[in-house]
Design a protein around this motif. Structure first.
Motif, mmCIF file in Angstrom:
data_model
loop_
_atom_site.group_PDB
_atom_site.id
_atom_site.type_symbol
_atom_site.label_atom_id
_atom_site.label_comp_id
_atom_site.label_asym_id
_atom_site.label_seq_id
_atom_site.Cartn_x
_atom_site.Cartn_y
_atom_site.Cartn_z
ATOM 1 N N ILE A 88 0.840 -1.196 0.000
ATOM 2 C CA ILE A 88 0.000 0.000 0.000
ATOM 3 C C ILE A 88 0.879 1.251 0.000
ATOM 4 O O ILE A 88 2.041 1.204 0.409
ATOM 5 C CB ILE A 88 -0.955 0.056 1.207
ATOM 6 C CG1 ILE A 88 -0.170 0.245 2.513
ATOM 7 C CG2 ILE A 88 -1.844 -1.174 1.256
ATOM 8 C CD1 ILE A 88 -1.046 0.572 3.710
ATOM 9 N N ALA A 89 0.312 2.334 -0.467
ATOM 10 C CA ALA A 89 0.976 3.636 -0.387
ATOM 11 C C ALA A 89 0.555 4.298 0.911
ATOM 12 O O ALA A 89 -0.629 4.554 1.130
ATOM 13 C CB ALA A 89 0.600 4.504 -1.585
ATOM 14 N N VAL A 90 1.519 4.559 1.784
ATOM 15 C CA VAL A 90 1.231 5.248 3.039
ATOM 16 C C VAL A 90 1.152 6.750 2.776
ATOM 17 O O VAL A 90 0.222 7.436 3.224
ATOM 18 C CB VAL A 90 2.311 4.940 4.088
ATOM 19 C CG1 VAL A 90 2.023 5.672 5.397
ATOM 20 C CG2 VAL A 90 2.384 3.434 4.329
ATOM 21 N N THR A 91 2.139 7.270 2.071
ATOM 22 C CA THR A 91 2.182 8.648 1.578
ATOM 23 C C THR A 91 2.801 8.574 0.183
ATOM 24 O O THR A 91 3.240 7.503 -0.240
ATOM 25 C CB THR A 91 3.048 9.555 2.482
ATOM 26 O OG1 THR A 91 4.429 9.197 2.299
ATOM 27 C CG2 THR A 91 2.664 9.430 3.945
ATOM 28 N N PRO A 92 2.880 9.678 -0.556
ATOM 29 C CA PRO A 92 3.566 9.633 -1.848
ATOM 30 C C PRO A 92 5.048 9.286 -1.734
ATOM 31 O O PRO A 92 5.675 8.941 -2.736
ATOM 32 C CB PRO A 92 3.375 11.061 -2.381
ATOM 33 C CG PRO A 92 2.122 11.540 -1.738
ATOM 34 C CD PRO A 92 2.160 10.955 -0.356
ATOM 35 N N GLU A 93 5.616 9.335 -0.530
ATOM 36 C CA GLU A 93 7.041 9.054 -0.336
ATOM 37 C C GLU A 93 7.316 7.739 0.381
ATOM 38 O O GLU A 93 8.471 7.297 0.449
ATOM 39 C CB GLU A 93 7.708 10.180 0.471
ATOM 40 C CG GLU A 93 7.757 11.529 -0.218
ATOM 41 C CD GLU A 93 6.435 12.274 -0.147
ATOM 42 O OE1 GLU A 93 5.710 12.092 0.859
ATOM 43 O OE2 GLU A 93 6.118 13.011 -1.099
ATOM 44 N N VAL A 94 6.277 7.106 0.924
ATOM 45 C CA VAL A 94 6.475 5.906 1.740
ATOM 46 C C VAL A 94 5.482 4.827 1.318
ATOM 47 O O VAL A 94 4.296 5.098 1.154
ATOM 48 C CB VAL A 94 6.288 6.209 3.240
ATOM 49 C CG1 VAL A 94 6.439 4.940 4.075
ATOM 50 C CG2 VAL A 94 7.281 7.266 3.698
ATOM 51 N N VAL A 95 5.998 3.590 1.153
ATOM 52 C CA VAL A 95 5.126 2.453 0.892
ATOM 53 C C VAL A 95 5.270 1.455 2.041
ATOM 54 O O VAL A 95 6.296 1.420 2.723
ATOM 55 C CB VAL A 95 5.442 1.766 -0.447
ATOM 56 C CG1 VAL A 95 5.183 2.707 -1.606
ATOM 57 C CG2 VAL A 95 6.871 1.241 -0.477
ATOM 58 N N ALA A 96 4.237 0.660 2.227
ATOM 59 C CA ALA A 96 4.249 -0.351 3.281
ATOM 60 C C ALA A 96 3.960 -1.708 2.676
ATOM 61 O O ALA A 96 3.002 -1.872 1.904
ATOM 62 C CB ALA A 96 3.215 -0.019 4.354
ATOM 63 N N LEU A 97 4.790 -2.685 3.019
ATOM 64 C CA LEU A 97 4.554 -4.071 2.647
ATOM 65 C C LEU A 97 4.005 -4.774 3.883
ATOM 66 O O LEU A 97 4.648 -4.782 4.942
ATOM 67 C CB LEU A 97 5.844 -4.728 2.185
ATOM 68 C CG LEU A 97 5.701 -6.128 1.576
ATOM 69 C CD1 LEU A 97 4.915 -6.060 0.270
ATOM 70 C CD2 LEU A 97 7.053 -6.769 1.346
ATOM 71 N N ILE A 98 2.815 -5.331 3.763
ATOM 72 C CA ILE A 98 2.144 -5.953 4.896
ATOM 73 C C ILE A 98 2.039 -7.447 4.653
ATOM 74 O O ILE A 98 1.393 -7.892 3.692
ATOM 75 C CB ILE A 98 0.762 -5.327 5.124
ATOM 76 C CG1 ILE A 98 0.905 -3.819 5.381
ATOM 77 C CG2 ILE A 98 0.049 -6.002 6.293
ATOM 78 C CD1 ILE A 98 -0.401 -3.087 5.528
#
Length: 390
Positions: free
Chosen positions: A116-126
């Protein structure tokens, strides 16, 4: 309360002809073996079926995990793989690759992994499964989720957080409900990986970009315990949808009437629905343009700067429209809600329709890069294409 998962925006695409014309979509080319596409530079390009009147041929292709939609973040296309996360530029060149081991899980041999995209600068792999024991040789195995936060620009790991629990429910953004031994608790994480726990009776039920969505307990109908979004002018509001940045849709039901509110978290002000929109408009998902200027969901297109929401379709003698992606100039792409056979493109009230060929029903539109390339993917095979718009 139930908060809903923010999803990466996708759309049924893509058409073969304007309703007054008949065109044949490109025949799909598939690799000899699953996973045969090793990189974006694979030759030949594996092309998904689409409408050549709407999209130019694919310039490159890549392989993502099945059922994992790519994230389109301005100049980056980020995909989840079995080995981790890969980011490509708009021309398909690999910018970085970060290895993240999947969690073992006997009930899911293929693993459970979402990006998922957390912010335009950070992604999260869950990842979901059995959490590592760490260095304690006597530690017992625990089920749960693991969140790995990565910098979009270089793939550097920002933080990794483990969420143990008998049952872990994922809410919006980086918000989670954990149930262990019959007791429920809420936890959320900031884009930097800071763990947020309940404070002063408020519960961190979800996150939207940099924002934490706090909830306060209340007793809902039938005596069911629920949690209302705090700090908004709507009683007992639950979070219906979010664009992952600033815009949320809130919903409240008092047993007789449903009330909705489109809210800008950045400004603390509502968005105004025009006369074409139903008062109870509450889409389950929202998706933003790459610059965040426009947001689409259901049959609505929100202009964030103007603070307005307009709707298309669903009126008298009209089919309802579901918008799933929108460009930086406010052009929305979607489909009619009654079937998977009609693609709809709309801007400023002008709408064109196209027929989706049968071979393209599994082709999805994930979004648009800053230079106008449409990022398409097939959820069954995980093949990703980049197609310039015509």
């Amino acid at each position: 309360m139930t908060t809903r998962l923010l999803k990466a925006a996708v759309v049924m695409a893509l058409a073969a002809s304007v309703t007054t014309m008949t065109l044949t979509g490109c025949a799909p080319t598939t690799p000899e073996k699953p996973g045969a596409i090793s990189s974006p530079s694979a030759d030949p390009v594996v092309r998904l079926p689409l409408a050549d009147e709407v999209f130019n041929p694919a310039e490159w292709s890549a392989q993502a995990r099945k059922d994992s939609a790519p994230l389109v973040l301005d100049d980056f296309v980020v995909i989840a793989t079995d080995s981790g996360v890969t980011a490509l530029d708009t021309k398909g060149k690999e910018k970085w690759q970060t290895a993240v081991a999947m969690l073992p899980d006997a009930s899911r041999p293929a693993g459970s992994r979402t990006l998922i995209a957390v912010t335009p600068e950070v992604v999260a792999l869950i990842d979901k499964g059995t959490l590592p024991k760490g260095t304690d040789p006597l530690a017992s195995e625990k089920n749960g989720m693991q969140v790995t936060l990565l910098n979009v620009k270089d793939g550097e790991e920002i933080a990794t957080q483990a969420i143990p629990g008998d049952t872990v429910k994922w809410a919006t953004g980086l918000g989670f409900q954990i149930t262990s031994n019959g007791e429920a608790e809420y936890v959320a994480f900031t884009p930097t990986g800071e763990r947020i726990v309940p404070q002063d009776g408020n519960l961190p039920i979800a996150t939207v970009g940099e924002h934490i969505i706090w909830g306060t307990p209340y007793t809902a109908n039938m005596g069911v315990e629920a949690y209302a979004v705090a700090g908004v002018p709507l009683a007992n509001a639950t979070l219906a949808a979010s664009d992952g940045r600033e815009i949320v849709v809130l919903s409240s039901y008092d047993g007789k009437t449903t009330t909705t509110l489109w809210w800008n978290l950045a400004t603390g002000t509502p968005l105004t629905l025009d006369a074409s929109c139903p008062a109870t408009l509450a889409p389950k998902t929202l998706t933003a343009s790459s610059d965040g200027a426009f947001v689409a969901g259901d049959n609505a297109i929100a202009d964030v700067k103007a603070g307005t929401v307009t709707c298309t379709g669903g009126g008298a003698d009209q089919k309802p429209v579901l918008w799933w992606a929108v460009t930086d100039d406010g052009t929305a792409y979607g489909q009619t809600a009654d079937a998977n056979d009609t693609l709809v493109i709309g801007k400023g009230g002008e709408v064109t329709t196209h027929t989706i060929p049968a071979e393209a029903v599994m082709t999805r539109l994930a979004g648009f890069t800053s230079d106008g390339r449409a990022i398409l993917f097939n959820r069954d095979t995980g093949i990703v294409n980049a197609n310039p718009l015509k």
